[in-house]
Design an enzyme around this catalytic site. Structure first.
Site, PDB file in Angstrom:
ATOM      1  N   LYS B  22      73.076  15.374 -25.524  1.00 21.85           N
ATOM      2  CA  LYS B  22      72.909  15.825 -26.904  1.00 21.85           C
ATOM      3  C   LYS B  22      71.854  14.975 -27.608  1.00 21.85           C
ATOM      4  CE  LYS B  22      76.955  17.233 -28.290  1.00 21.85           C
ATOM      5  NZ  LYS B  22      78.312  16.721 -28.572  1.00 21.85           N
ATOM      6  N   ARG B  93      78.775  11.942 -33.423  1.00 22.10           N
ATOM      7  CA  ARG B  93      79.163  12.749 -32.234  1.00 22.10           C
ATOM      8  C   ARG B  93      79.009  11.932 -30.970  1.00 22.10           C
ATOM      9  NH1 ARG B  93      76.684  16.903 -35.147  1.00 22.10           N
ATOM     10  NH2 ARG B  93      77.870  18.864 -35.151  1.00 22.10           N
ATOM     11  N   GLY B 102      85.370  18.657 -24.815  1.00 23.35           N
ATOM     12  CA  GLY B 102      86.584  18.075 -25.386  1.00 23.35           C
ATOM     13  C   GLY B 102      86.732  16.591 -25.197  1.00 23.35           C
ATOM     14  N   MET B 104      85.289  13.988 -27.028  1.00 23.85           N
ATOM     15  CA  MET B 104      85.640  13.446 -28.345  1.00 23.85           C
ATOM     16  C   MET B 104      85.154  14.354 -29.440  1.00 23.85           C
ATOM     17  SD  MET B 104      85.224   9.798 -30.184  1.00 23.85           S
ATOM     18  CE  MET B 104      84.373  10.457 -31.616  1.00 23.85           C
ATOM     19  N   ARG B 339      69.984  25.464 -27.044  1.00 22.30           N
ATOM     20  CA  ARG B 339      70.237  25.362 -25.598  1.00 22.30           C
ATOM     21  C   ARG B 339      69.780  26.665 -24.940  1.00 22.30           C
ATOM     22  NH1 ARG B 339      76.652  25.551 -26.769  1.00 22.30           N
ATOM     23  NH2 ARG B 339      76.646  27.622 -27.671  1.00 22.30           N
ATOM     24  N   HIS B 456      89.623  46.893   8.538  1.00 20.72           N
ATOM     25  CA  HIS B 456      88.829  48.110   8.700  1.00 20.72           C
ATOM     26  C   HIS B 456      88.363  48.619   7.347  1.00 20.72           C
ATOM     27  CE1 HIS B 456      88.495  52.559   9.072  1.00 20.72           C
ATOM     28  NE2 HIS B 456      87.817  52.223  10.147  1.00 20.72           N
ATOM     29  N   SER B 805      68.813  37.322  17.194  1.00 19.49           N
ATOM     30  CA  SER B 805      69.454  37.561  15.907  1.00 19.49           C
ATOM     31  C   SER B 805      70.802  36.839  15.890  1.00 19.49           C
ATOM     32  CB  SER B 805      69.658  39.063  15.710  1.00 19.49           C
ATOM     33  OG  SER B 805      70.315  39.295  14.482  1.00 19.49           O
ATOM     34  N   CYS B 873      72.096  38.283  11.142  1.00 16.83           N
ATOM     35  CA  CYS B 873      72.627  39.551  10.669  1.00 16.83           C
ATOM     36  C   CYS B 873      74.131  39.466  10.426  1.00 16.83           C
ATOM     37  CB  CYS B 873      72.277  40.690  11.632  1.00 16.83           C
ATOM     38  SG  CYS B 873      72.993  40.513  13.265  1.00 16.83           S
ATOM     39  N   TYR B 893      63.750  36.302   9.568  1.00 16.96           N
ATOM     40  CA  TYR B 893      64.286  37.348   8.713  1.00 16.96           C
ATOM     41  C   TYR B 893      65.788  37.196   8.528  1.00 16.96           C
ATOM     42  CZ  TYR B 893      66.052  39.809  12.866  1.00 16.96           C
ATOM     43  OH  TYR B 893      66.724  40.136  14.002  1.00 16.96           O
TER      44      TYR B 893
END
Lengths: 916, 916
Positions: B22, B93, B102, B104, B339, B456, B805, B873, B893
């Site tokens: 921050k 802060r 959360g 502080m 942001r 299946h 493959s 594959c 590939y």
């Protein structure tokens, strides 16, 4: 000028490539001073040169050199090739670098013709001998060199015999044999279109070419293809020309065969037999009964002395027991052939030990001359090889050894007869289950009609060292009738049968078996082996009895104790099932609490038996559903119980129970006195609950399922019980000041996190046990490497483990993606037959795939922990080729089943000696 | 002197470690010229120094530097900290390097005390504002810095509200709030034992220490442990002190939040809302309805102009869509926070393309800002996120996308309603089988109550791109009744249900779905992606329809066509079964002859669709028993048929058939007009024959069984048929001058010999087809690498194959020794939960194990054939992390299911861009 022909006195006895095996051997024998009939070898190069030539012409130089060498032989023998007065006769033999049975027959008595025959008769004074030699030569030459069919000669021979009215060949007179020779000459001429060659040099040239041509003949080519004999291994054949000597030249002649030592016992004493006035083939033909070699001392003392001398010379030179042939021609001893004697394992072991003691060979030689696999013969009962009976069925050789006993068809009956009544029984089942285990203990051997080499029956029998034939599909078992069927035959309970687990044969009746012998010589030999070995040989053993046997076999510790075998014992299985079907952690813990003292006692006994050798215990490995009955079994049982319930309900209780009593009796089941419907209902409930559990635990691929460490992490209480049992057992031994070396190992590990997880249990329980007992515990912690990923992660696993043990059975399955049971039944035989895979990888470690993975694991593991101990505890651990691989790869130990330990010890020595 | 405190104008905006996220952000915003209220950051080093000190004393230097920086803020704002006339108020802060929600709470309005309060009231002329600010400060300071419970303050607040008889806070008057402030001061004093600190510097020192202490508070420590936040990632917290600005200072004040672009559509236009005369928390609280940002143009045109300028400045600087907060205090625009905006996939894609066109970012940046996985949102129908309904059941997300339809419980009914009557149906089954395939075609989605992600149903639905929820165990299906049950609820046939295959949820009724959109922008983006990629993205497609869809998704070819899917089609399955149960080669060949033209047509259509892109066909892979009914099914059918036979026999034929007609009708089966006992007997015979076959084919571990090339070698006629179909299809295309690139690959290969074997078939059939058709064929020959041994033997396989493959599904199973179906049901969730394995290796490629093996295979394969093409594959081929691994490993590939192709294309670009 190139040298194509070598005298026996000149050729290099080591150069089988050039001279062929037989030729080189004759050269060697000659050159070490044995009295070999003179002769010479025509090289394989001459053969190749001849076959390559466009017109298949023999190089002129070859025949020139043959003539030169023949002249030397003539000088040595005082005879002349083709001399009508004193003719030199020779034999012609083929011989390539590799022994190739039946490639080409020998031609004997070459050099005879119508003229020299007369000289030979005059020289020997024996017309019958002369004509007999001639007719043999004509037939062999006709057949072998010119391709004239034997039948044509045999027909003439028979015709003369009939005319002479004799039934035996020996009854033929000189005239009859002369008649036969003449007829043979006609047969030859009619069938070759040319007269029988009278010129001995023409004869010899034809014979040599015939030998050469036979190299490319169909039989030889097929044989080489069949056995994958490449040109590197044997290329072309040599031709051996050797002076004929005759043992049938009178009472001062003889012929015989002998071993330099007894091939059955190994005793250091000449062993063999001989015939006076006979030819070699007479010994083989068995027409006359030969005499034992001892007799020669009396009959021909000088010859006996020379034979003893020959024997010493042979062993001194070859450093090996020799199997040799000799001929005595008119008081002269010739040695015709010698080779290493084939002997049984007992003889091999004894002769090794003797020869080392005699300083004939070194210990290394003594060890290396014995094939480790052959030792197995000595360690199991085997069928008497003299008995020849045909098997009635054949299954898989699932656990080696032979056994005889009465057939029984269930485990209870086996126990009743085998244990209680001390009878010898063979347990015959369709397949076996954990609940049959008491039947295994009571039986001499196991025979099943279903299942493979990894079936329950096979694995348990191998573990116990009992013979087992598995999957003998020809046999049907009808338990209810207490009968089994093989084809049309019935085996009733009590019928004697014999099984041979070494080859899978099943026989009716009792066949004599030979008991195994663990001789002093074997012990001596294996001690030498241990001294030469780098690999330590441990045993797989699951019970104290196994462990004792393993010690007897010389195991240097236990490399694998499968705790599930302990779970399967008949009185424990119900507790194990209780644990599995437990619905809550509390129930499961209660069952485990009952198992804890049992396992602790098991482990303590193992440690005590083996102390101070290491004992490696594998935590529970198989999926837990293996301990439960199958779905089908339970469904059947429930159906039967429902049926029972309906009967009970429908009829008067007593009447129905009587009815059921009968029904059940035929099934050989226990009979309740009165059937209580409440009990039946409760039984149905229990079975249904178990069925639900079985269904919930069912796995698609149990081999890759919820087992090993995965089970140990999801049900930590099981592993915690086992770990506690091991550590408490160690503490109990420590309390007695007994030095023990327990090791525990985790199965199916694929990641270091799993090991960390289990290690946390160990650390925690160890601290507790140490605090409770006040003893410092040293149990080592290791892991199986049986999952491929464990190999890949060996570096990270090495940080968590003190030792690695390759489980090559599972590793092989995962590496090939072959389920062993499925593969061996469905496609592996076809793969092996077609050489898609040369070996069954479950028997011979696949060094190119599985072995490569193992080497990677070793490398990566030792990079992290250079002194990490690596072992193997798959079945491969007992196989010589795999042991050699383990040695080369740098493993520290192998572990195998007890009876394989001696084999492994010798193999480990071989590996070290062959790789140093 | 060490610098502990940095003004926003001085701190390094990139140094989150020192200044916290921050703080760094505020510095950056300030330094790029945004109007951020002045302030400063106390570093994380100060925090660590304080926490390390023995007595938890703030270094004196820190407070000195705070005073110095405060002086600069006073100068900038013209106010003074603690000034009774014109006091400076600040917020305090926390902020560490990592966002830790959360940790502080913020303290607002610090600097107020009884005196400065009066100054503030005078300055603003607003007593209510002043007391409201004071009471907020006291409560926040009390709670956050001193740990006084909120409830104590809230009780006093309620008491005053009740006394004033108001229900809403806004109804409280200045006096009420003054009363509240006073009561709060008492609460503070009573609960802390000290009066509320009046010295602003005392206030700020206490607040700073409170922030520092919160770093070691239980919540923060737990959070860091839970999310594995190491000190390297975040160590200590910074403290941000910032001047308070107020949007509730009148009608010239306002507060709002905005996105620089529309986060729902990506449109390049400011998007947000604001409230006049309000504080930030009022926007969040939702008490007043904010106005759309467009309105500001009319209400405060100058402010609107400045906001537009702010928006440009933000995007120009951050090169990303910003989500920012602003406050207008009396005509001055402040930017309080910004942001990166969270947007849906559509908006991300559109804004990327727009920003590239606007030259705001490069193509590389445009690609990298989009998470490939998020693209999937755009490619499947999804549930409208505005609808919030609780699911009634949950299963596994087996195939992504949402679908609505009428529930039907069998495939025939699905076809009837879905295809013939064009209704939208969801097929609900216990589990599905190959014979249900026509139901899949007719349904919008599939829901099963059993089976996992590889069942299946899951595999087929994924292949078809239809949503599927599998294994929703809460659902019971009763096909006969045409009902399903979920808890107490009944789903009848025709009831509307909705399934979400992306998360496994099942809903009653119809839930609105949003249709997928393959926008122009997405096309544009993916074209850029392709240009940046090294990996070629292909698709897995089994039918011409799949192939067309794959093309639409931009696949550059088909990397895997599973021929077994073709076998499963409803009209073909009977022929396939005929082939399997054939007893002789002739019968099998006859069935194959029927399949040949069908497969050839399949392949031709695939080639035509994809021309000229490559199409890779895998020869038959699964064990053949997968095409047969199960043992249980057949047993049931036989029992039913026997029952039928007995009925027919026992009764009059017609009567019985009427009876059965009724019985069978309830099961929805076809009804024969007359039951012919001969037909029934024949049916029994057929089924029994099939049952025998099924039993003979049963395997213990089908995953490791008789399948793939093992099948192709033992039943060569099957592979020969497929090879012929491929080659003839190629020839047919060649005849039409169509350029096609077929490739065939062999599954389950473990040794080069297997490849040689199949290659022989190919060479022989190719020669035949070429001779018959006169066309030269170019089909390439490759192998799957899915068996571990294939990796080990990659060097020798490379000599036999033109491409490799990787089948990472099977390879993962074998490497881990995990059966996917068993693992995902039994232990894998537990393993993932406990981080024994971080990911499910079937979803995320296991780079340390499986990946290591792949790299070895690549290395050894390329040593033999440097230009060998490697692909993947398995399902991993569509997952970004795995795609990055493939890129790094040097694959050529990836191939994945059609709808994953866009994801893979973007992931391939990411991999290339992140690894160059």
């Amino acid at each position: 000028m190139k040298k194509w022909v070598y005298a026996f006195a000149d050729g290099d006895g080591k150069d089988k490539t050039l001279l062929g095996g037989k030729g080189a051997n004759l050269c060697e024998m000659t050159q070490i001073g044995l009295n070999v009939p003179p002769g010479f070898v025509i090289t394989t190069e001459a053969c190749l040169h001849y076959l390559d030539s466009a017109d298949q012409q023999m190089p002129a130089e070859v025949m020139e050199q043959v003539r030169e060498e023949m002249a030397r032989v003539e000088k040595a023998t005082g005879k002349r090739f083709g001399d009508p007065q004193n003719p030199l006769l020779v034999s012609v033999r083929s011989g390539s670098a590799m022994s190739m049975p039946g490639m080409m027959d020998t031609i004997l008595n070459l050099g005879l013709n119508n003229e020299t025959l007369q000289g030979e008769i005059e020289q020997t004074g024996d017309a019958r001998f002369g004509y007999d030699a001639y007719r043999r030569f004509i037939q062999l030459f006709g057949k072998v060199a010119m391709g004239v069919s034997d039948e044509l000669f045999d027909a003439e021979f028979e015709a003369v015999k009939q005319a002479a009215r004799v039934t035996e060949d020996v009854g033929l007179s000189a005239e009859d044999l002369q008649e036969i020779s003449e007829r043979f000459l006609s047969v030859f001429e009619q069938n070759t279109g040319r007269p029988f060659p009278q010129d001995p040099y023409e004869q010899i040239e034809i014979a040599i070419k015939a030998v050469f041509n036979s190299w490319m003949g169909k039989r030889a080519v097929d044989y080489r293809r069949e056995f994958n004999i490449t040109p590197q291994m044997a290329n072309g054949t040599a031709v051996n020309i050797c002076t004929m000597v005759f043992g049938n030249r009178g009472d001062d002649s003889a012929t015989g065969v002998a071993f330099t030592r007894n091939p059955g016992t190994g005793e250091n004493r000449l062993f063999g037999e001989y015939l006076v006035n006979a030819q070699g083939e007479d010994v083989v033909a068995g027409i006359r009964t030969p005499k034992p070699i001892d007799k020669l001392d009396q009959e021909m003392p000088e010859m006996a002395r020379q034979l003893a001398e020959l024997r010493d010379r042979l062993e001194n030179h070859y450093k090996e027991v020799q199997d040799f042939e000799f001929t005595i021609e008119k008081g002269t001893l010739y040695c015709l052939q010698t080779r290493n004697g084939k002997m049984n394992a007992t003889a091999m072991v004894r002769s090794s030990v003797d020869m080392v003691h005699e300083k004939l060979i070194s210990k290394k030689q003594g060890l290396l001359r014995i094939n480790p696999d052959h030792l197995e013969q000595m360690l199991y009962p085997r069928l008497d090889t003299n008995v020849r009976v045909d098997p009635v069925a054949q299954g898989l050789p699932a656990s080696p050894g032979a056994a005889v006993g009465q057939a029984v068809f269930d485990a209870d009956r086996a126990e009743q007869l085998g244990k209680d009544m001390s009878m010898k029984v063979i347990l015959v089942r369709e397949e076996t289950k954990p609940e049959d285990i008491h039947g295994f203990f009571a039986a001499q051997g196991i025979l099943t009609s279903r299942g493979g080499k990894t079936s329950h029956a096979a694995v348990v029998a191998r573990g116990m060292g009992k013979p087992c034939v598995a999957g003998a599909e020809g046999i049907r078992v009808d338990v209810a009738r207490r009968e089994a069927y093989v084809g049309d035959h019935v085996i009733k309970e009590g019928d004697l049968i014999t099984i041979d687990g070494s080859n899978g044969n099943v026989y009716f009746g009792e066949i004599d078996t030979v008991e195994p012998e663990f001789t002093n010589e074997l012990n001596q030999l294996l001690k030498w082996a241990d001294n030469k070995s780098y690999l330590r040989v441990m045993a797989n053993a699951d019970t104290p009895e196994d462990a004792e046997r393993a010690l007897k076999f010389g195991a240097k510790g236990i490399g694998l104790c499968r705790t599930e075998r302990m779970f399967n014992a008949v009185e424990r299985l119900p507790i194990v099932i209780e644990m599995i079907v437990a619905d809550s952690l509390e129930e499961r813990q209660a069952a485990l609490d009952k198992l804890l003292p049992i396992q602790r006692a098991d482990f303590r006994k193992l440690f005590e038996t083996m102390a101070p050798l290491p004992v490696t215990i594998r935590l529970l490995d198989p999926p837990i559903h293996e301990f439960l009955p199958t779905e089908n079994q339970l469904e059947d049982e429930i159906e039967n119980l429902r049926h029972l319930k309906n009967s009970v309900r429908g009829l008067d209780v007593l009447a129905s129970s009587m009815l059921l009593l009968k029904e059940m009796n035929t099934e050989g089941e226990a009979i309740p006195d009165i059937v209580d419907i409440n009990l039946v209902e409760k039984a149905i409930e229990t079975k249904e609950m178990m069925l639900r559990k079985v269904r919930a635990l069912t796995e698609v691929n149990p081999m890759l399922g919820h087992r090993g460490v995965r089970l140990g992490i999801t049900y930590p209480e099981i592993y915690r019980m086992q770990i506690r049992a091991i550590l408490e057992a160690e503490a109990e031994c420590a309390a007695k000041d007994l030095e023990v070396h327990p090791q525990m190992m985790v199965p199916q590990v694929c990641s270091a996190e799993e090991l960390k997880w289990v290690r946390r249990y160990v650390d925690e329980i160890k601290a507790e046990v140490e605090a409770d007992t006040g003893h410092k515990l040293n149990c080592r912690f290791g892991t199986m490497i049986e999952v491929v990923r464990a190999c890949m992660r060996a570096d990270s696993l090495a940080k968590q483990a003190e030792f690695f043990s390759f489980g090559t059975n599972d590793l092989t399955q995962a590496t090939f993606s072959f389920s062993r049971e499925d593969a061996e039944n469905k496609f592996l035989p076809m793969y092996n037959q077609n050489l898609i895979l040369r070996d069954n990888p479950f028997e011979v470690l696949d060094s190119k795939g599985v072995g490569k993975l193992m080497k990677l694991a070793l490398q990566w593991g030792r990079e992290v922990k250079p002194d990490m101990s690596f072992g193997i505890c798959g079945e491969h651990g007992g196989h010589p080729a795999s042991i050699e691989f383990c040695h080369q790869a740098g493993l520290n130990y192998v572990s195998c089943s007890g009876p394989r330990v001696p084999v492994a010890r010798l193999a480990a020595a071989h590996a070290a000696l062959n790789n140093s």
